[in-house]
Design a protein around this motif. Structure first.
Motif, PDB file in Angstrom:
ATOM      1  N   GLU A 189      -6.139 -16.095   1.858  1.00 27.13           N
ATOM      2  CA  GLU A 189      -6.369 -17.316   1.070  1.00 27.13           C
ATOM      3  C   GLU A 189      -7.716 -17.944   1.407  1.00 27.13           C
ATOM      4  N   ALA A 190      -8.151 -17.752   2.651  1.00 31.04           N
ATOM      5  CA  ALA A 190      -9.440 -18.301   3.085  1.00 31.04           C
ATOM      6  C   ALA A 190     -10.607 -17.410   2.657  1.00 31.04           C
ATOM      7  N   GLY A 191     -10.297 -16.262   2.000  1.00 32.34           N
ATOM      8  CA  GLY A 191     -11.359 -15.418   1.485  1.00 32.34           C
ATOM      9  C   GLY A 191     -11.596 -14.121   2.220  1.00 32.34           C
ATOM     10  N   GLU A 192     -10.825 -13.871   3.262  1.00 30.42           N
ATOM     11  CA  GLU A 192     -11.004 -12.642   4.033  1.00 30.42           C
ATOM     12  C   GLU A 192     -10.165 -11.517   3.424  1.00 30.42           C
ATOM     13  N   ASP A 193     -10.688 -10.296   3.406  1.00 29.91           N
ATOM     14  CA  ASP A 193      -9.927  -9.130   2.971  1.00 29.91           C
ATOM     15  C   ASP A 193      -9.221  -8.542   4.179  1.00 29.91           C
ATOM     16  N   VAL A 194      -7.997  -8.049   3.973  1.00 29.55           N
ATOM     17  CA  VAL A 194      -7.236  -7.434   5.056  1.00 29.55           C
ATOM     18  C   VAL A 194      -6.853  -6.020   4.631  1.00 29.55           C
ATOM     19  N   VAL A 195      -7.201  -5.045   5.450  1.00 29.01           N
ATOM     20  CA  VAL A 195      -6.821  -3.657   5.207  1.00 29.01           C
ATOM     21  C   VAL A 195      -5.653  -3.336   6.121  1.00 29.01           C
ATOM     22  N   ILE A 196      -4.603  -2.749   5.537  1.00 35.70           N
ATOM     23  CA  ILE A 196      -3.440  -2.337   6.323  1.00 35.70           C
ATOM     24  C   ILE A 196      -3.526  -0.823   6.492  1.00 35.70           C
ATOM     25  N   ALA A 197      -3.445  -0.395   7.746  1.00 33.25           N
ATOM     26  CA  ALA A 197      -3.613   1.026   8.047  1.00 33.25           C
ATOM     27  C   ALA A 197      -2.367   1.586   8.704  1.00 33.25           C
ATOM     28  N   ARG A 198      -2.096   2.834   8.380  1.00 35.21           N
ATOM     29  CA  ARG A 198      -1.047   3.588   9.062  1.00 35.21           C
ATOM     30  C   ARG A 198      -1.782   4.512  10.015  1.00 35.21           C
ATOM     31  N   GLY A 199      -1.698   4.218  11.291  1.00 39.55           N
ATOM     32  CA  GLY A 199      -2.541   4.916  12.266  1.00 39.55           C
ATOM     33  C   GLY A 199      -3.970   4.458  12.037  1.00 39.55           C
ATOM     34  N   ASN A 200      -4.865   5.408  11.818  1.00 35.81           N
ATOM     35  CA  ASN A 200      -6.253   5.054  11.519  1.00 35.81           C
ATOM     36  C   ASN A 200      -6.574   5.206  10.042  1.00 35.81           C
ATOM     37  N   GLU A 201      -5.564   5.507   9.222  1.00 36.86           N
ATOM     38  CA  GLU A 201      -5.761   5.760   7.795  1.00 36.86           C
ATOM     39  C   GLU A 201      -5.431   4.516   6.967  1.00 36.86           C
ATOM     40  N   PRO A 202      -6.419   3.910   6.302  1.00 34.49           N
ATOM     41  CA  PRO A 202      -6.149   2.738   5.453  1.00 34.49           C
ATOM     42  C   PRO A 202      -5.212   3.110   4.306  1.00 34.49           C
ATOM     43  N   VAL A 203      -4.211   2.272   4.046  1.00 32.98           N
ATOM     44  CA  VAL A 203      -3.265   2.545   2.965  1.00 32.98           C
ATOM     45  C   VAL A 203      -3.164   1.417   1.945  1.00 32.98           C
ATOM     46  N   ALA A 204      -3.593   0.216   2.303  1.00 31.43           N
ATOM     47  CA  ALA A 204      -3.492  -0.915   1.374  1.00 31.43           C
ATOM     48  C   ALA A 204      -4.541  -1.961   1.724  1.00 31.43           C
ATOM     49  N   ARG A 205      -4.842  -2.797   0.727  1.00 36.79           N
ATOM     50  CA  ARG A 205      -5.801  -3.879   0.944  1.00 36.79           C
ATOM     51  C   ARG A 205      -5.204  -5.164   0.369  1.00 36.79           C
ATOM     52  N   LEU A 206      -5.228  -6.220   1.162  1.00 33.47           N
ATOM     53  CA  LEU A 206      -4.811  -7.539   0.691  1.00 33.47           C
ATOM     54  C   LEU A 206      -6.070  -8.316   0.329  1.00 33.47           C
ATOM     55  N   VAL A 207      -6.127  -8.786  -0.904  1.00 37.19           N
ATOM     56  CA  VAL A 207      -7.253  -9.602  -1.353  1.00 37.19           C
ATOM     57  C   VAL A 207      -6.701 -10.807  -2.093  1.00 37.19           C
ATOM     58  N   LYS A 208      -7.476 -11.853  -2.143  1.00 39.16           N
ATOM     59  CA  LYS A 208      -7.045 -13.075  -2.804  1.00 39.16           C
ATOM     60  C   LYS A 208      -6.880 -12.822  -4.295  1.00 39.16           C
ATOM     61  N   ALA A 209      -5.753 -13.251  -4.824  1.00 42.64           N
ATOM     62  CA  ALA A 209      -5.485 -13.096  -6.249  1.00 42.64           C
ATOM     63  C   ALA A 209      -6.386 -14.037  -7.044  1.00 42.64           C
ATOM     64  N   THR A 210      -6.816 -13.565  -8.209  1.00 41.87           N
ATOM     65  CA  THR A 210      -7.638 -14.423  -9.063  1.00 41.87           C
ATOM     66  C   THR A 210      -6.741 -15.433  -9.746  1.00 41.87           C
ATOM     67  N   ASP A 211      -7.280 -16.589 -10.041  1.00 37.22           N
ATOM     68  CA  ASP A 211      -6.471 -17.581 -10.733  1.00 37.22           C
ATOM     69  C   ASP A 211      -6.317 -17.192 -12.199  1.00 37.22           C
ATOM     70  N   SER A 212      -5.331 -17.765 -12.856  1.00 41.37           N
ATOM     71  CA  SER A 212      -5.005 -17.364 -14.220  1.00 41.37           C
ATOM     72  C   SER A 212      -6.146 -17.656 -15.194  1.00 41.37           C
ATOM     73  N   THR A 213      -6.946 -18.679 -14.952  1.00 44.02           N
ATOM     74  CA  THR A 213      -8.066 -18.990 -15.833  1.00 44.02           C
ATOM     75  C   THR A 213      -9.104 -17.883 -15.781  1.00 44.02           C
ATOM     76  N   GLU A 214      -9.439 -17.439 -14.584  1.00 42.22           N
ATOM     77  CA  GLU A 214     -10.412 -16.356 -14.445  1.00 42.22           C
ATOM     78  C   GLU A 214      -9.865 -15.069 -15.037  1.00 42.22           C
ATOM     79  N   ARG A 215      -8.597 -14.796 -14.791  1.00 41.93           N
ATOM     80  CA  ARG A 215      -7.970 -13.588 -15.327  1.00 41.93           C
ATOM     81  C   ARG A 215      -8.003 -13.606 -16.858  1.00 41.93           C
ATOM     82  N   ARG A 216      -7.669 -14.742 -17.454  1.00 45.42           N
ATOM     83  CA  ARG A 216      -7.674 -14.867 -18.909  1.00 45.42           C
ATOM     84  C   ARG A 216      -9.078 -14.664 -19.466  1.00 45.42           C
TER      85      ARG A 216
END
Length: 79
Positions: A22-49
């Motif tokens: 929420e503060a703007g940092e990206d978080v990568v989730i790794a299984r061992g040393n292999e990245p499998v997912a990334r958490l990023v801040k969701a865009t607001d509905s106005t920007e998405r539209r």
């Protein structure tokens, strides 16, 4: 900045990780040393539209593609 955490740590500290996202940092989730997912801040509905409207406008301005042209693309480069 990107923070990388292992799956177990992500499960244990999900609330804290979401606060960082929420503060703007990206978080990568790794299984061992292999990245499998990334958490990023969701865009607001106005920007998405706005982005969807831009895509729709661009698509409407392009010429229509016929079945013959699609078939030609499929066979292009084949011997």
């Amino acid at each position: 900045m990107t923070l990388t955490v292992k799956v177990g740590e992500a499960k244990t500290h999900l609330s804290e990780l979401l606060a960082k996202v929420e503060a703007g940092e990206d978080v990568v989730i790794a299984r061992g040393n292999e990245p499998v997912a990334r958490l990023v801040k969701a865009t607001d509905s106005t920007e998405r539209r706005r982005m969807l409207d831009t895509l729709r406008t661009e698509r409407a301005q392009r010429s229509k593609v016929g079945a013959d042209e699609i078939q030609a693309w499929k066979t292009e480069g084949r011997r």
